[in-house]
Design an enzyme around this catalytic site. Sequence first.
Site, mmCIF file in Angstrom:
data_model
loop_
_atom_site.group_PDB
_atom_site.id
_atom_site.type_symbol
_atom_site.label_atom_id
_atom_site.label_comp_id
_atom_site.label_asym_id
_atom_site.label_seq_id
_atom_site.Cartn_x
_atom_site.Cartn_y
_atom_site.Cartn_z
ATOM 1 N N GLU A 1 0.812 -1.205 0.000
ATOM 2 C CA GLU A 1 0.000 0.000 0.000
ATOM 3 C C GLU A 1 0.858 1.273 0.000
ATOM 4 O O GLU A 1 0.575 2.211 -0.722
ATOM 5 C CB GLU A 1 -0.882 -0.020 1.236
ATOM 6 C CG GLU A 1 -2.023 0.952 1.206
ATOM 7 C CD GLU A 1 -2.937 0.730 2.406
ATOM 8 O OE1 GLU A 1 -2.933 -0.390 2.968
ATOM 9 O OE2 GLU A 1 -3.629 1.670 2.782
ATOM 10 N N ASP A 2 1.861 1.280 0.816
ATOM 11 C CA ASP A 2 2.571 2.539 1.066
ATOM 12 C C ASP A 2 3.973 2.619 0.481
ATOM 13 O O ASP A 2 4.569 3.688 0.440
ATOM 14 C CB ASP A 2 2.694 2.786 2.577
ATOM 15 C CG ASP A 2 1.326 2.904 3.234
ATOM 16 O OD1 ASP A 2 0.392 3.356 2.542
ATOM 17 O OD2 ASP A 2 1.201 2.545 4.409
#
Length: 496
Positions: free
Chosen positions: A65-66
């Site tokens: 996600e990051d």
Amino acid sequence: MRSPGSQTKSLVTKAFNFAQEAHKGQIRNSGEPYFNHVFETAKILAELGLGKRTVSAGLLHDVLEDAGVTDEEFEQEFGKEVFFLVQGVTKLGKIRYTGEQRHVESLRKFFVAMSKDIRVLIIKLADRLHNMRTLEHVHPEKRYRIAMETMEIYVPLAYRLGIRKIKRELEDLAFKYALTDKYEEIKQLLKERRSDKERYLEKFQKNLLKAFAGEKVKDFNTDTRMKSLYSIYRKMISKERDIDKIYDISALRINVSSISDCYKVLGIIHGIWRPLPGRIKDYIAFPKPNGYQSLHTTVFTGDGGIIEIQIRTHEMHERAEYGMASHIAYKENDSSIEDPYYSWFKQFFPQPEKEPIADEVTSEKIKRIPGWVKELVDAQSYVTLPTEFIDNLKSDFFEHRMFIFDINGEVIDLPVDSTPLDFAYEKDIDEGNHFHGAKVNGKFVALNTKLRNGDIVEIITKKTPQVTEKWLEYCKTIKAKQQIRKALEEATPQNS
Ligand code: MN
């Protein structure tokens, strides 16, 4: 083919280094390196006793996600199983949905993933727990929203998984940020009473140990537990705000080695101290639906104090604290693999010696998904509006539940305000469809009677099902409504 290097380097070490590299330079609101968050998440999982794949997934849970790592890269590096776990806790991409819709779709995706592998949920709970521990660094408005969401969704999930250790902490942290004034008020009230409570407990414990020595009770341990602030708050509302009427603010726990010792200890205690009537609960013979087992009693200490005592076996205690996680830990742990990081993680959670599992653990072995998870996913798949989705969660699955018995003593848990029809469908769909009438505690009742905690219900069925539209008004659960609609549809002749 994998390189020789990746074969010799163990999974947790690799995940540790990979996550550190992927989050390099990223900073959290607190000013700490982002890596600290995934590290702490993994530590919580290790404390629960989970195995190296789950701990690795904890370290890696934010890299998709990051940190801009691609799916292909990830799967190649860590394999299908860890990839599935991490994907399950990763929110949806930002492009497909926006706002509330995105939030709901993310939740829906998460439920589906956890219905395939319950470890997805446990990782999410660990992730949320660390986020809650560091919530003070978040903007106040967002803080409140996250606290509410924790209370409404993650606390009930932790409860249903039986991981009380996490449930308690999540609940008190959510309480602190969602109802700050009340939280502070209770904290103060407790502080004023704590030394009194401790004095009674200490004296009681001393006398108890003497009694145990006389009766030759061996292999036991005792500890005290304080009720969580939020549970005290809830009880104060229901008992009209008098904290001194809550007897189990602190309780003495006695863990023994066998079930017969549990009853023996209860007998010893009642022989010396007078129990409060109506407060003796046998959750060993009648476990709670989440599997909780223990004997509870409350006694007068004789010098003005009142103390709750909980008696259970060591094994029941472990299950009560770690629930589903302890079950998975047992299946997943593979101590034959040397891994410096993993053993370092594991030291936080001293595990009783368990047989190591020699083979690579297949997902099948640890995928004992509880029935309610599947039901949750099924129920939510019928809902289309985002608001309806959340409302349904709150009203059906997450609202306070009550425990109803059938005539054979089997426990069915239902949301508050459920009726005999809900009970019938929850127990058995066929029984629901053939419903004719119901007896509650031995008496015939009307169809729309609201059941109460502890009721004993007997369903009377008839041969030919006669499901009617009216029934929809008489039930509360999504499951019953769905089945009634289905039966009605099937009964309608097709005109095409
Ligand atoms: Mn996270």
